[in-house]
Write a protein that holds these residues in place. Sequence first.
Motif, mmCIF file in Angstrom:
data_model
loop_
_atom_site.group_PDB
_atom_site.id
_atom_site.type_symbol
_atom_site.label_atom_id
_atom_site.label_comp_id
_atom_site.label_asym_id
_atom_site.label_seq_id
_atom_site.Cartn_x
_atom_site.Cartn_y
_atom_site.Cartn_z
ATOM 1 N N ILE A 95 -0.454 -3.546 9.195
ATOM 2 C CA ILE A 95 -0.634 -2.947 7.861
ATOM 3 C C ILE A 95 0.559 -2.053 7.531
ATOM 4 O O ILE A 95 1.112 -2.117 6.429
ATOM 5 N N ASN A 96 0.949 -1.208 8.497
ATOM 6 C CA ASN A 96 2.108 -0.328 8.276
ATOM 7 C C ASN A 96 3.370 -1.138 7.995
ATOM 8 O O ASN A 96 4.193 -0.752 7.156
ATOM 9 N N ASN A 97 3.521 -2.269 8.664
ATOM 10 C CA ASN A 97 4.682 -3.131 8.458
ATOM 11 C C ASN A 97 4.661 -3.743 7.057
ATOM 12 O O ASN A 97 5.700 -3.840 6.403
ATOM 13 N N TYR A 98 3.494 -4.158 6.578
ATOM 14 C CA TYR A 98 3.387 -4.724 5.222
ATOM 15 C C TYR A 98 3.787 -3.686 4.178
ATOM 16 O O TYR A 98 4.437 -4.011 3.186
ATOM 17 N N VAL A 99 3.409 -2.438 4.414
ATOM 18 C CA VAL A 99 3.780 -1.357 3.490
ATOM 19 C C VAL A 99 5.283 -1.080 3.598
ATOM 20 O O VAL A 99 5.981 -0.989 2.587
ATOM 21 N N ARG A 100 5.782 -0.975 4.841
ATOM 22 C CA ARG A 100 7.199 -0.662 5.073
ATOM 23 C C ARG A 100 8.118 -1.707 4.457
ATOM 24 O O ARG A 100 9.157 -1.377 3.877
ATOM 25 N N THR A 101 7.732 -2.976 4.545
ATOM 26 C CA THR A 101 8.587 -4.054 4.016
ATOM 27 C C THR A 101 8.309 -4.342 2.543
ATOM 28 O O THR A 101 8.941 -5.225 1.953
ATOM 29 N N GLY A 102 7.369 -3.622 1.949
ATOM 30 C CA GLY A 102 7.115 -3.762 0.523
ATOM 31 C C GLY A 102 6.247 -4.955 0.147
ATOM 32 O O GLY A 102 6.162 -5.318 -1.027
ATOM 33 N N ILE A 103 5.596 -5.565 1.124
ATOM 34 C CA ILE A 103 4.705 -6.690 0.822
ATOM 35 C C ILE A 103 3.487 -6.201 0.042
ATOM 36 O O ILE A 103 2.951 -6.908 -0.806
ATOM 37 N N MET A 104 3.071 -4.981 0.330
ATOM 38 C CA MET A 104 1.982 -4.359 -0.426
ATOM 39 C C MET A 104 2.342 -2.900 -0.692
ATOM 40 O O MET A 104 3.201 -2.345 0.000
ATOM 41 N N PRO A 105 1.725 -2.292 -1.692
ATOM 42 C CA PRO A 105 2.082 -0.902 -2.030
ATOM 43 C C PRO A 105 1.617 0.076 -0.947
ATOM 44 O O PRO A 105 0.695 -0.222 -0.189
ATOM 45 N N PRO A 106 2.248 1.240 -0.890
ATOM 46 C CA PRO A 106 1.850 2.236 0.113
ATOM 47 C C PRO A 106 0.493 2.842 -0.224
ATOM 48 O O PRO A 106 0.074 2.850 -1.390
ATOM 49 N N PRO A 107 -0.206 3.349 0.789
ATOM 50 C CA PRO A 107 -1.487 4.014 0.527
ATOM 51 C C PRO A 107 -1.271 5.301 -0.257
ATOM 52 O O PRO A 107 -0.162 5.832 -0.313
ATOM 53 N N ASN A 108 -2.327 5.780 -0.852
ATOM 54 C CA ASN A 108 -2.285 7.024 -1.612
ATOM 55 C C ASN A 108 -2.818 8.140 -0.715
ATOM 56 O O ASN A 108 -4.019 8.221 -0.474
ATOM 57 N N ARG A 109 -1.934 8.954 -0.168
ATOM 58 C CA ARG A 109 -2.305 10.034 0.760
ATOM 59 C C ARG A 109 -3.099 9.492 1.946
ATOM 60 O O ARG A 109 -4.171 9.996 2.279
ATOM 61 N N LYS A 110 -2.575 8.430 2.548
ATOM 62 C CA LYS A 110 -3.150 7.783 3.726
ATOM 63 C C LYS A 110 -4.479 7.075 3.441
ATOM 64 O O LYS A 110 -5.187 6.692 4.366
ATOM 65 N N LYS A 111 -4.806 6.925 2.172
ATOM 66 C CA LYS A 111 -6.037 6.211 1.820
ATOM 67 C C LYS A 111 -5.689 4.911 1.095
ATOM 68 O O LYS A 111 -4.817 4.877 0.232
ATOM 69 N N TYR A 112 -6.412 3.872 1.474
ATOM 70 C CA TYR A 112 -6.205 2.540 0.913
ATOM 71 C C TYR A 112 -7.298 2.263 -0.113
ATOM 72 O O TYR A 112 -8.478 2.493 0.146
ATOM 73 N N GLU A 113 -6.885 1.746 -1.262
ATOM 74 C CA GLU A 113 -7.813 1.536 -2.365
ATOM 75 C C GLU A 113 -8.067 0.047 -2.586
ATOM 76 O O GLU A 113 -7.607 -0.796 -1.816
ATOM 77 N N ARG A 114 -8.768 -0.261 -3.634
ATOM 78 C CA ARG A 114 -9.161 -1.643 -3.944
ATOM 79 C C ARG A 114 -7.979 -2.605 -3.951
ATOM 80 O O ARG A 114 -8.043 -3.699 -3.404
ATOM 81 N N ILE A 115 -6.882 -2.183 -4.540
ATOM 82 C CA ILE A 115 -5.700 -3.039 -4.628
ATOM 83 C C ILE A 115 -5.171 -3.389 -3.230
ATOM 84 O O ILE A 115 -4.761 -4.522 -2.969
#
Length: 198
Positions: free
Chosen positions: A64-84
Amino acid sequence: MYDNELISGKLRRWSNYLHKHNLPEWEQLPDFGLYMDQVQTLLAQYLSFLPQDSDEQVITTSAINNYVRTGIMPPPNRKKYERIHIAYLIMICSLKQSLSMSEIQKIIPSGLSEDEIRSAYTDFVRQYTDSVNFFVELVEEVAKDTFQETDAVCDVDAGIQSFVLLTAVIANFSKLLTTKLLALQNCPFSAAAVADKE
């Protein structure tokens, strides 16, 4: 040697399970922030149809951290993951069984708005449901002949081996077709240019 009764029973249970298993609709996804461990637990429920060992997670924290780091998905909002984020992860985890991450990024590009992700996810769920129905019908049709009662062990083994080969060939052609269709996204010829040449 194959155990005809065991395999046919397992295939029947699996197809029954797939018929009953549904991915959540967009509105059913949590609309509040979840921490990483909650996301992993939720994905294990949503994606229970994916093959995994009993001690494995559907997705790891590092993935999950890798998907965020590489921009495949947006970063969490204050370490929380939302519907998107949940929608992205359901699609990514499902598709990575047969596609590379670069291919997945062509299907689900990064930087989409929430409305665009909602639309992509809704279409994904519909395609998933249609594909499950098609696949289960195919398995039941082919397996009907393969798992007929017979006293000849070699006939059963040959039938099951043929069935395994058929599913492998179908998977191969599905992958090839996906690759060819994705390559057409970057094709320099527009429909108008092709029409002009005809």
